[in-house]
Design a protein around this motif. Structure first.
Motif, mmCIF file in Angstrom:
data_model
loop_
_atom_site.group_PDB
_atom_site.id
_atom_site.type_symbol
_atom_site.label_atom_id
_atom_site.label_comp_id
_atom_site.label_asym_id
_atom_site.label_seq_id
_atom_site.Cartn_x
_atom_site.Cartn_y
_atom_site.Cartn_z
ATOM 1 N N GLU A 38 0.855 -1.194 0.000
ATOM 2 C CA GLU A 38 0.000 0.000 0.000
ATOM 3 C C GLU A 38 0.887 1.238 0.000
ATOM 4 O OE1 GLU A 38 -3.394 0.045 0.196
ATOM 5 O OE2 GLU A 38 -3.340 -2.136 -0.036
ATOM 6 N N GLY A 39 0.359 2.344 -0.454
ATOM 7 C CA GLY A 39 1.078 3.623 -0.331
ATOM 8 C C GLY A 39 2.048 3.835 -1.464
ATOM 9 N N GLU A 40 2.990 4.756 -1.205
ATOM 10 C CA GLU A 40 3.898 5.212 -2.252
ATOM 11 C C GLU A 40 4.846 4.135 -2.758
ATOM 12 O OE1 GLU A 40 6.375 8.798 -1.820
ATOM 13 O OE2 GLU A 40 4.682 9.494 -0.594
ATOM 14 N N HIS A 41 5.373 3.349 -1.814
ATOM 15 C CA HIS A 41 6.411 2.384 -2.192
ATOM 16 C C HIS A 41 5.785 1.039 -2.523
ATOM 17 C CE1 HIS A 41 9.341 5.312 -1.161
ATOM 18 N NE2 HIS A 41 8.848 5.415 0.068
ATOM 19 N N VAL A 42 5.289 0.956 -3.747
ATOM 20 C CA VAL A 42 4.543 -0.234 -4.126
ATOM 21 C C VAL A 42 5.435 -1.488 -4.140
ATOM 22 C CG1 VAL A 42 4.827 0.174 -6.610
ATOM 23 C CG2 VAL A 42 2.828 -1.065 -5.794
ATOM 24 N N ILE A 72 13.570 -5.024 -9.231
ATOM 25 C CA ILE A 72 12.526 -5.362 -8.270
ATOM 26 C C ILE A 72 11.153 -4.928 -8.781
ATOM 27 C CG2 ILE A 72 13.988 -5.397 -6.208
ATOM 28 C CD1 ILE A 72 12.871 -2.553 -5.669
ATOM 29 N N GLY A 73 10.134 -5.617 -8.307
ATOM 30 C CA GLY A 73 8.785 -5.286 -8.746
ATOM 31 C C GLY A 73 7.751 -6.009 -7.910
ATOM 32 N N ASN A 74 6.524 -6.036 -8.419
ATOM 33 C CA ASN A 74 5.452 -6.716 -7.689
ATOM 34 C C ASN A 74 4.587 -7.500 -8.668
ATOM 35 O OD1 ASN A 74 2.802 -5.153 -8.345
ATOM 36 N ND2 ASN A 74 4.382 -3.580 -8.053
ATOM 37 N N ILE A 75 3.847 -8.468 -8.121
ATOM 38 C CA ILE A 75 3.132 -9.384 -9.021
ATOM 39 C C ILE A 75 1.873 -8.758 -9.638
ATOM 40 C CG2 ILE A 75 3.987 -11.542 -7.995
ATOM 41 C CD1 ILE A 75 1.139 -11.667 -6.679
ATOM 42 N N ARG A 76 1.517 -7.550 -9.190
ATOM 43 C CA ARG A 76 0.375 -6.889 -9.834
ATOM 44 C C ARG A 76 0.834 -6.154 -11.105
ATOM 45 N NH1 ARG A 76 -1.638 -2.107 -6.519
ATOM 46 N NH2 ARG A 76 0.041 -1.142 -7.693
#
Ligand code: NAI
Length: 764
Positions: A38-42, A72-76
């Protein structure tokens, strides 16, 4: 076989970040994804994973260059990046639905031939891939890494019913050659091999210690070095892993192992430990567990009163004797310590033997798993060979205990048998078959059993193999003394006489060498034998010098720590071929002396070669030697002039020897050292003032100033005028003189005694 050029790791926790770090260390691009925050640092979770890899206390990355390979990243937001990945390693939480949902998404996004693996510890492939397409199942396997990924050698590679040979061979070769792992192929059985035997062994030791009323220190002194097990033993290992985490591991094994498995007998929770977890006494991460470190003392938990008490120096001659003379000394002892050792070891060895043939058809994978995953020096079957199978079985029978089927079946035989250049192992069928390792992979601990030593003493041996001399140090921690150096000298001399191809200095211990044997140095000063100490140092210097003057190429192929005198051997090689996790440096100042085996000389020469400026080189040397700096990877060692750009490194330590054998014929002798023009008194005075200022600011201790001045005197020439020439021998002489002057001081003697008696460096 396929080529893996781009990798993704999903889950940036302990394991996922570790795997991504090791892929990056291999120079390969890797995406590290976790859940969006959540927030700025996804990408905050993956970012934290990356930051943990950069922790200087346990660096998961070899250099800054490796950092650039990780995205780096996220699965969304970043799952589409996986479309061109060759391998996707899943390392998310150990929950089946979470993993299964992820696989559904991956199946849609990834290339049809991309390999997908899970790092699961406990979930069978059958369940992981339930409901997945057959093409997914064909390219799915388990790659079970150990923590910390960069440093633990074991990788358990588990095949599913439908996994293709191409997938298995690709993963095997990639993980072995590029990630440097010792790959053990395992059946898809609960706990695979390492944790199945390892967790049983430590649980068994834990419960037996509680039942017999042994203290943590007593148990660790027995279930430790005398058995070839790391000195953390059982209680120390619990503290290291985390008492709460270990409780979870035990719990998960209880859930997956069949009810008749003997593991259940050693898996019941211990009340005291449940209370410890509730109190936050979970081990090193919380500063207290079975042991705790206070500022001035180390304490141990009394298992009865549940109070911490200072640890007295444990006097356990039986353990020391067993460490020197072998396991049987311990097991045959009729006292409680011998009984403890027998109880734990006999049950563990029987447990391992029960896994043949159901879990593994032969002993090698089980022994490999324990050596590579738990850092045991010997696997269970190697221990049985040491004890003698008949003696072991007879004792079991005398005690009315069951004898595992495999052990009764092969009675009288050894599990390992050496033939010329081949080591054979005994399979369940009763046949001895050669141990097959991939081309170019030589474990010297195995090879040496098939060779006749040319000269040997308690500290070192040398062998002839493929026309080369191989020198092996094999003392405790590979500490070096006159005997070690005599073997090296003999190998150098004999190789020239016999016209061999060259000399390789290598061993298969955890560490190449922790330096000169400090106990021997202590012996010299405690008996006031400074002439003897000078003679020892001179001998050391002349032997390392003869590595250079010898007409044949000399390659040193170190693993783990090469520090102090061990690094001075490395420094005199014509070429170094080391492993990627090698740690190198001259740490002598920490024990109040200076490098006395050519370390100062070589440091100065190398910085001069790097900078071309004698004053700069002198200051660089002063800082490195004064602070006793080490480099935690070959890349960092190159930056610190500890290695040269002609030196090489490999990810897999088991490939060093064959690489060194191949390189011998193309290795040219390093040039002999020209005299150096010393910078003399003005720089010496600046260095002395620098030391005083630091001491006045409270940043250096009084004895640091003395040691630092001694280093400054050698590298500048002290009172000499600018431009005074110093030959190689002049620098050797100056090193010895500084060493002897310092070792006569009470402050240096106190530092050495502290290191030997408490393993701590004294700040005085
Ligand atoms: P961890 O708890 O440190 O990390 C798990 C990570 O997965 C967390 O960062 C979490 O945010 C992330 N995650 C959860 N659901 C996700 C999803 N749907 N997509 C992306 N990320 C998600 O766990 P750890 O210890 O790293 O374990 C990971 C796997 O490795 C588990 O299967 C475990 O059994 C296995 N394993 C763990 C070992 C250890 O020593 N910790 C050793 C060998 C295997």
């Amino acid at each position: 076989m396929k080529t893996i050029r781009k990798v993704a790791v999903i889950g940036a926790g302990t394991m996922g970040a570790g795997i991504a770090g090791q892929v990056a260390n291999a120079g390969i691009e890797v995406w590290l994804l976790d859940l969006p925050s959540e927030g700025e640092h996804v990408n905050a979770v993956a970012q934290r994973g990356l930051e943990r890899l950069q922790n200087p206390d346990s660096p998961g990355l070899m250099s800054d260059t490796a950092t650039h390979h990780i995205k780096i990243g996220n699965i969304r937001d970043h799952l589409h990046q996986l479309a061109d990945c060759d391998w996707i390693a899943e390392a998310v939480v150990e929950r089946l639905p979470v993993k299964q949902q992820l696989y559904q998404r991956l199946d849609k996004i990834c290339r049809a031939d991309a390999i997908i693996t899970s790092n699961t510890s406990t979930i069978p492939i059958r369940l992981l891939t339930e409901g997945m397409t057959s093409s997914f199942c064909e390219r799915f396997a388990i790659t079970h890494f150990f923590n910390p990924v960069r440093f633990m050698r074991l990788l358990e590679l588990v095949r599913g019913e439908h996994t293709t040979d191409v997938v298995m061979d690709t993963l095997d070769a990639f993980c072995e050659q590029q990630l440097g792992k010792g790959v053990v192929r395992c059946a898809d059985t609960p706990g695979f091999l390492g944790n199945r035997v390892g967790v049983y062994a430590i649980q068994c030791a834990l419960h037996t210690a509680f039942t017999m009323g042994l203290s943590p220190a007593e148990a660790d002194a027995l279930f430790g070095r005398p058995m070839g097990i790391p000195k953390t033993g059982v209680f120390g290992l619990y503290d290291l892993i985390g008492i709460d985490l270990m409780a979870d591991v035990v719990h998960s094994l209880v859930n997956i192992l069949p009810t008749n498995d003997p593991f259940h007998q050693v898996a019941q929770p211990i009340d005291l430990m449940t209370r410890m977890i509730a109190n936050g006494q979970t081990g090193n991460k919380n500063g207290q567990g079975f042991y705790r470190e206070l500022e001035d003392q180390r304490q141990m938990l009394d298992l009865v009163t549940e109070q911490y008490n200072q640890i007295e120096r444990l006097n356990l001659p039986l353990a020391e004797k067993a460490e020197k003379l072998g396991l049987s000394v311990l097991l045959d002892d009729p006292g409680p310590y011998g009984q403890f050792a027998w109880e734990v070891l006999s049950r563990t060895l029987c447990y391992a033997a029960e896994l043949v043939p159901e879990v593994s058809d032969d002993p090698v994978p089980i022994d490999d798993a324990m050596k590579l995953g738990y850092n045991w020096v010997y696997g269970p079957f190697e221990m049985l060979d040491q004890i003698g199978l008949d003696r072991f079985v007879n004792r079991l029978k005398k005690e009315g205990r069951d004898v595992p089927d495999f052990l009764s079946k092969i009675k009288g035989k050894r599990f390992y048998q050496a033939a010329t250049n081949t080591l054979k192992s005994l399979s369940y069928s009763g046949q001895h078959c050669p141990i097959m390792r991939p081309d170019g992979l030589i474990r010297f601990s195995e090879l040496r059993q098939t060779l006749q030593s040319q000269n040997s003493n308690a500290m070192a041996s040398w062998f002839e193999f493929e026309g080369a001399a191989i020198v092996e140090f094999h003392s405790k921690a590979n500490a070096l003394d006159g005997n070690s150096m005599s073997i090296l000298a003999d190998a150098l001399a004999q190789s020239q006489q016999r016209g061999l191809r060259g000399i390789i200095v290598h061993n298969d211990a955890q560490h190449f060498s922790c330096g000169v044997n400090l106990s021997a140095v202590r012996g010299f000063f405690e008996s006031d034998d400074y002439a003897g100490l000078d003679h020892f140092l001179n001998h050391f210097q002349q032997v390392v010098l003869s590595m250079r003057t010898c007409s044949l190429p000399v390659i040193v192929a170190p693993v783990g720590l090469s520090i102090g005198g061990g690094f001075e051997v490395v420094l005199h090689a014509d070429k170094v071929i080391c492993q990627a996790n090698s740690v190198m440096g001259l740490v002598e100042s920490l024990v109040g002396v200076v490098p006395g085996g050519g370390g100062i000389k070589e440091t100065l020469h190398r910085w001069f070669a790097n900078t071309g400026d004698m004053e700069k080189a002198t200051w660089k040397s002063f800082m490195n030697l004064g602070y006793g700096r080490t480099a935690t990877s070959p890349i960092l060692a190159l930056e610190q002039a500890m290695l040269r750009d002609t030196d090489q490194f490999l990810m897999n330590r088991d490939r060093l020897l064959s690489k060194a054998l191949n390189e011998l014929d193309r290795t040219t002798k390093a040039a002999s050292r020209e005299s150096l023009s010393l910078v003399g008194k003005p720089v010496f005075t600046s260095m002395y003032n620098w030391l005083q200022t630091k001491a006045d600011q409270g940043k250096l201790m009084p004895h640091d100033v003395i040691v630092g001045s001694a280093i400054a005197r050698v590298i500048t020439g002290g009172d000499c005028s600018i431009g005074t020439m110093a030959s190689e021998q002049d620098l050797f002489d100056a090193e010895r003189q500084a060493f002897l002057t310092l070792v006569k001081t009470p402050a240096t003697q106190a530092r050495i005694i502290s290191m030997l008696d408490t393993s701590k460096s004294l700040r005085n």
